[in-house]
Design an enzyme around this catalytic site. Sequence first.
Site, PDB file in Angstrom:
ATOM      1  N   HIS A  37     -10.210  -3.597  -7.120  1.00 38.65           N
ATOM      2  CA  HIS A  37     -11.569  -4.050  -6.799  1.00 38.65           C
ATOM      3  C   HIS A  37     -12.276  -4.544  -8.061  1.00 38.65           C
ATOM      4  CE1 HIS A  37     -10.991  -0.811  -3.555  1.00 38.65           C
ATOM      5  NE2 HIS A  37     -11.135  -1.919  -2.859  1.00 38.65           N
ATOM      6  N   SER A  90      -6.579   1.982  -2.144  1.00 37.12           N
ATOM      7  CA  SER A  90      -7.334   3.206  -1.831  1.00 37.12           C
ATOM      8  C   SER A  90      -6.434   4.182  -1.087  1.00 37.12           C
ATOM      9  CB  SER A  90      -8.555   2.876  -0.968  1.00 37.12           C
ATOM     10  OG  SER A  90      -9.316   1.845  -1.557  1.00 37.12           O
ATOM     11  N   ARG A  91      -5.471   3.650  -0.338  1.00 42.48           N
ATOM     12  CA  ARG A  91      -4.598   4.512   0.479  1.00 42.48           C
ATOM     13  C   ARG A  91      -3.554   5.253  -0.351  1.00 42.48           C
ATOM     14  NH1 ARG A  91      -5.285   0.165   4.626  1.00 42.48           N
ATOM     15  NH2 ARG A  91      -6.150   1.161   6.473  1.00 42.48           N
TER      16      ARG A  91
END
Length: 276
Positions: A28, A177-178
């Site tokens: 990000h 994120s996972r």
Amino acid sequence: MQQVSDQLRLEAKKIGFVPTMGFLHKGHLSLISKSKNIADITVVSIFVNPTQFAPNEDFNRYPRDIDSDKKILEELGVDYLFLPSADDIYPFSFQTFVTVEELSKIIEGEYRPTHFKGVTTIVNILFNCVKPHFAIFGQKDAQQAAIIKQMVNDLKMDVVIVVEPMVRESDGLAMSSRNVYLSEEERNSARLLYSSLLTAEKFVQDKEIDPERIKREMKVMLSEDKNIRLDYIKIVNADTFNEALFIEEGNVYYVLIAVRIGKTRLIDNILVRPGR
Ligand code: AMP
């Protein structure tokens, strides 16, 4: 948000927009840094979008840490965080969806048939709120980026789509994120994804023209780890997302992979150019 954006536009400010589902990581951050480079004002949204998750998927357990995300965004000097609630976005009366018909059906779309409809719908809504000049997406979700470009083109949307390269952990695992879902053992297995993509890249650089041969070699590598269950490996033309019948010099291809490790589904990809 619309009032803020109208005012910024009156002041002739260029607005860069980075849509995310939060639980921010360096992937990000690279999109944010791109926005800061090309725009005057950077808006980041955090919204875990229910319509892009199927009922059997991980919407409820998707990782969230809004306090830590806010701190990160402040430290980066991001101008605005757009943090709508699910009710703001999808009131009870909501009934309008946007679908990119063909591109949404293939590859990821075969495994997640309603996913991209949710993505294109939320991206539309967010664009209408933020009114950006630029929107920055990641190569991590290469098919998503292609679908959004198609939508923007088809609907003559007045926004420039920028796609930034993949950001990886030091051992090659694509940032996601996972990744927090993975146990230590699963995390170890996950490294094989990038190794297999590097193998594909080597084949292409060594002028292998048969995509089936490359996929076979990757499958052999992945099958050596019992934790990994393969959903697909695809080699597609990077511009059209059509599956490649041959690898031809002058074209650029994505090698795309999706696997399940334990309860976690991971996707990854690499851009390859033959003969280089
Ligand atoms: P997400 O929060 O997972 O919905 O991702 C928000 C944006 O960040 C999307 O455009 C993703 O493609 C991008 N992104 C996620 N992971 C990475 C990564 N490892 N490298 C580059 N971009 C990423």
